[in-house]
Design a protein around this motif. Structure first.
Motif, mmCIF file in Angstrom:
data_model
loop_
_atom_site.group_PDB
_atom_site.id
_atom_site.type_symbol
_atom_site.label_atom_id
_atom_site.label_comp_id
_atom_site.label_asym_id
_atom_site.label_seq_id
_atom_site.Cartn_x
_atom_site.Cartn_y
_atom_site.Cartn_z
ATOM 1 N N GLN A 58 5.339 30.784 20.003
ATOM 2 C CA GLN A 58 5.722 30.171 18.729
ATOM 3 C C GLN A 58 7.225 29.962 18.574
ATOM 4 O O GLN A 58 7.669 29.437 17.554
ATOM 5 C CB GLN A 58 5.217 31.039 17.569
ATOM 6 N N CYS A 59 8.016 30.354 19.566
ATOM 7 C CA CYS A 59 9.476 30.256 19.440
ATOM 8 C C CYS A 59 10.087 30.346 20.840
ATOM 9 O O CYS A 59 9.581 31.082 21.692
ATOM 10 C CB CYS A 59 9.993 31.386 18.547
ATOM 11 N N LEU B 124 8.571 23.706 17.535
ATOM 12 C CA LEU B 124 8.808 25.140 17.644
ATOM 13 C C LEU B 124 10.263 25.405 17.271
ATOM 14 O O LEU B 124 11.137 24.588 17.577
ATOM 15 C CB LEU B 124 8.565 25.642 19.072
ATOM 16 N N PRO B 125 10.563 26.531 16.643
ATOM 17 C CA PRO B 125 11.971 26.873 16.424
ATOM 18 C C PRO B 125 12.639 27.190 17.765
ATOM 19 O O PRO B 125 12.092 27.930 18.595
ATOM 20 C CB PRO B 125 11.909 28.105 15.518
ATOM 21 N N TYR C 248 16.304 28.404 19.714
ATOM 22 C CA TYR C 248 17.547 29.133 19.497
ATOM 23 C C TYR C 248 18.340 29.198 20.802
ATOM 24 O O TYR C 248 17.776 29.051 21.891
ATOM 25 C CB TYR C 248 17.271 30.567 19.036
ATOM 26 N N THR D 218 17.663 25.684 15.857
ATOM 27 C CA THR D 218 17.675 26.297 14.531
ATOM 28 C C THR D 218 18.992 27.016 14.308
ATOM 29 O O THR D 218 19.595 26.916 13.234
ATOM 30 C CB THR D 218 16.502 27.280 14.399
ATOM 31 N N LEU E 277 12.395 36.894 12.306
ATOM 32 C CA LEU E 277 11.345 35.879 12.426
ATOM 33 C C LEU E 277 10.007 36.429 11.938
ATOM 34 O O LEU E 277 9.688 37.599 12.181
ATOM 35 C CB LEU E 277 11.211 35.420 13.884
ATOM 36 N N VAL F 88 7.578 35.148 21.312
ATOM 37 C CA VAL F 88 8.872 34.506 21.562
ATOM 38 C C VAL F 88 9.114 34.452 23.063
ATOM 39 O O VAL F 88 8.846 35.420 23.784
ATOM 40 C CB VAL F 88 10.009 35.284 20.866
ATOM 41 N N THR G 184 10.049 40.326 24.277
ATOM 42 C CA THR G 184 9.666 38.921 24.337
ATOM 43 C C THR G 184 9.137 38.563 25.720
ATOM 44 O O THR G 184 9.290 39.318 26.688
ATOM 45 C CB THR G 184 10.853 37.998 24.024
#
Length: 217
Positions: free
Chosen positions: A4-5, A108-109, A111, A135, A155, A162, A180
C-alpha cells in the motif's frame, strides 16, 4: 499482505548518482595519500546510505587518528557539494524508475528516504521535476532506520504493507528494523540467495513486482 506504500532511497535508486558521489569522496581523501583515499572509498562503498558527515568522522577517527572539528566537518561538506552536486543534477535516472513513478503516482503514496542531507535531496529532486511524484521527501539526519521509522509510523497501515526500495545494506537493515518489505537494486545489495529478498540490477522489473502484490490485496 497488501502493498500500500512505497519508500525509495535516492542515490542509486532514483538517480544514477553513486559513481558521482564515490568520485567526490575520493577527492576529499586525496590530500591524505593513496592509502587513505583507498580506505575511505572502500568505507563509503560498504556504507551506502550513511550520512556523508558520519563518513567524514570515520575518515578522521580511523584513518587520520584524530577527532574532526565542527569547522572541518562543515568545510568537507562544502567541498563535497562543490565536487558532486552539478553532476548529480545532470546524471541519468536509474532505468525503470520513471515508469514506476508514472505508474503509481496517485495510486499509492510514494516517499523518499535518503542518506543525503534533507535540504539537498529536496532541492535536487525539485530541480529535476521529480518532487511532484512524492507525498514527502526525507533526508538525513537522522540515520536511515530512524528516518524510515518516522515515515512509516504515522501511516494508517502496518509496516509489512510498506515497501522500501534501496541499493545498500543500510537500506536493507532499515527495512528489517522497521518491519517493511525490501526490494534491492544494484550490485552492492545483491543477496546471497534468491530467497533472501527480491533483487534486480535496476528497476525495469519493479512495476510487475508491485502490481502482483497490489492486485493480491
Amino acid at each position: 499482505m497488501s502493498l500500500q506504500c512505497i519508500v525509495f532511497d535516492c542515490d542509486g535508486v532514483i538517480l544514477d548518482s553513486v559513481p558521482v558521489k564515490t568520485r567526490a569522496f575520493a577527492r576529499i581523501a586525496a590530500p591524505y595519500g593513496q592509502e587513505a583515499q583507498d580506505r575511505f572509498v572502500m568505507y563509503h562503498s560498504l556504507h551506502g546510505g550513511v550520512s556523508r558527515y558520519r563518513k567524514f568522522e570515520w575518515l578522521y577517527n580511523e584513518v587520520l587518528g584524530r577527532e574532526i572539528t565542527q569547522d572541518e566537518s562543515e568545510r568537507l561538506g562544502r567541498l563535497f557539494a562543490e565536487y558532486a552536486l552539478d553532476e548529480v543534477r545532470r546524471c541519468p535516472l536509474i532505468p525503470g524508475v520513471k515508469d514506476v513513478l508514472d505508474t503509481w503516482k496517485g495510486r499509492l503514496p510514494l516517499y523518499v528516504c535518503s542518506g543525503a542531507p534533507h535540504e539537498e535531496v529536496q532541492a535536487v529532486l525539485r530541480e529535476r521535476g521529480l518532487d511532484q511524484y512524492f507525498t514527502s521527501i526525507h533526508g538525513s539526519p537522522p540515520a536511515k532506520a530512524r528516518l524510515l521509522a518516522q515515515i512509516v509510523a504515522p501511516l494508517p497501515l502496518a509496516p509489512e504493507n510498506v515497501l522500501m526500495v534501496g541499493d545498500a545494506p543500510t537500506d536493507r537493515d532499515a527495512a528489517e528494523d522497521v518491519g517493511t518489505l525490501f526490494y534491492g537494486v544494484g550490485p552492492d545489495i545483491k543477496p546471497a540467495s534468491d530467497t533472501a529478498y527480491p533483487w534486480a540490477e535496476d528497476l525495469t522489473g519493479l512495476n510487475d513486482w508491485i502490481a502482483a502484490r497490489v492486485a493480491s490485496a
